[in-house]
Scaffold this active site. Structure first.
Site: not given
Length: 364
Positions: A205-206
């Protein structure tokens, strides 16, 4: 004593659940919970409040997605209004999100003492927005609740006064211990047709991975290659789903690469606990893998949780190309790392109680 707790994103809900429970058990303490709205999707917010038995927020600011500057600025403005109205004795901020930084800045400008839960983490990568948030929040805070000795050392190296630093342990460890039994009642494995210890769990998700098309394509293709031999389960953050859709990766059959909607906290704990391997870029998932003694691979060049790499439970794998990712995963599956034990690394499961005692009695 009145304490304003500021949360906005999934990891903060988990941390705040344990601290809020400890605060509300203290006579004479009133907690005011502020939800900035940074995570507003029900799958990343509402269901976590339900699973974690978090109280309904006293203030919902409704500040959703925007650029970092716009989002943080809007949060500061809205939080300032809340603080002027509530006049708390302390403001509690958690972790390293824009909500963390906004809460710390709004409070310190009003001369309200700030306590930072999960202080002292450093990746030493200033390109990460989270690194800037955590460094600035630490230097604006009056109390720094460090989860590990390494985090406390980082704070000392930066010249922060010893009297502000408190080594209390990790409240996410508290949460994993507290909710592990309840998670066993989840039926997520049955719904997905998974047997214990037979699948890989992946989370990405980063922004450094999702906003870089080359990196995201390498991760996706690498995981799809692994899934040809071992099922890979991948709950998708909305940002990741949107980025994969832009790449056209969501079209067609992904085979044994199971792309899921975000899962509830208790479901995620059960998936983590029973995976053969966890692949992630999430700081929280790295720790939860260790809590359950599941090997972990982190798709980054660095990590804040350096002790997990040093102990052998976590391995850093920069997502340069699909082949190197797939090869690293296959190697880990064939020869699972045997990490060294480290009792008490993240405290004894009472971090929330300890930090609340310090906040209420020692600094009251």
């Amino acid at each position: 004593m009145k304490i304003v707790s500021i949360v906005g994103a999934r990891p903060q809900f988990i941390k705040a659940a344990m601290v809020s429970r400890a605060l509300r058990a203290r006579p004479g303490v009133r907690e005011v919970l502020v939800h900035t709205g940074q995570h507003y999707d029900d799958a990343l917010s509402g269901v976590f409040f339900e699973d974690l038995a978090l109280p309904e927020p006293d203030h919902r600011l409704g500040i959703g997605s925007a650029s970092h500057g716009v989002q943080t600025g809007q949060m500061i403005e809205a939080i300032e209004r809340v603080l002027l109205d509530e006049r708390p004795d302390w403001v509690l901020v958690y972790g390293d999100t824009n909500s963390t930084l906004a809460g710390a800045l709004a409070a310190v400008k009003l001369l309200i003492p700030v306590a930072h839960v999960e202080a002292g983490l450093r990746s030493f990568n200033r390109a990460m927005p989270e690194e800037i948030n955590r460094v600035l929040a630490d230097h604006a805070s009056d109390l720094l609740f460090a989860p590990t000795e390494a985090a406390a050392v980082n704070l000392r190296r930066e010249g922060l006064p010893e009297e502000r630093i408190r080594l209390v342990g990790d409240v996410m460890y508290d949460a994993a211990r507290h909710f592990a039994g309840r998670a066993e009642r989840s039926d997520v494995l049955g719904k997905l047709g998974l047997a214990r210890g037979t699948y890989v769990l992946a989370t990405v998700h980063r922004a450094e991975n999702t906003d870089n098309e080359t990196r995201l394509r390498s991760i996706f293709d690498g995981l799809r290659s692994v899934a040809a031999r071992t099922p890979v389960v991948m709950p998708l953050h909305p940002r990741t789903r949107e980025a994969l859709a832009r790449l056209g990766a969501m079209k067609g059959d992904t085979g044994n690469l199971r792309l899921l909607d975000p899962v509830r906290y208790l479901d995620m704990l059960l998936l983590e606990r029973n995976a053969r391997l966890i692949i992630t870029d999430s700081g929280g998932a790295q720790k939860e893998a260790f809590f359950f003694r599941v090997p972990c691979m982190t798709l980054r060049e660095e990590t804040e949780w350096v002790e997990l790499v040093e102990l052998g439970w976590n391995r850093l794998v920069p997502p340069g190309d699909a082949g190197s990712i797939a090869g690293a995963v296959e190697g880990a599956l064939m020869h699972p790392p045997k990490g060294r034990e480290a009792d008490g690394l993240y405290g004894g499961g009472r971090a929330a109680e300890i930090l609340v005692e310090i906040l209420v009695e020692g600094a009251g």
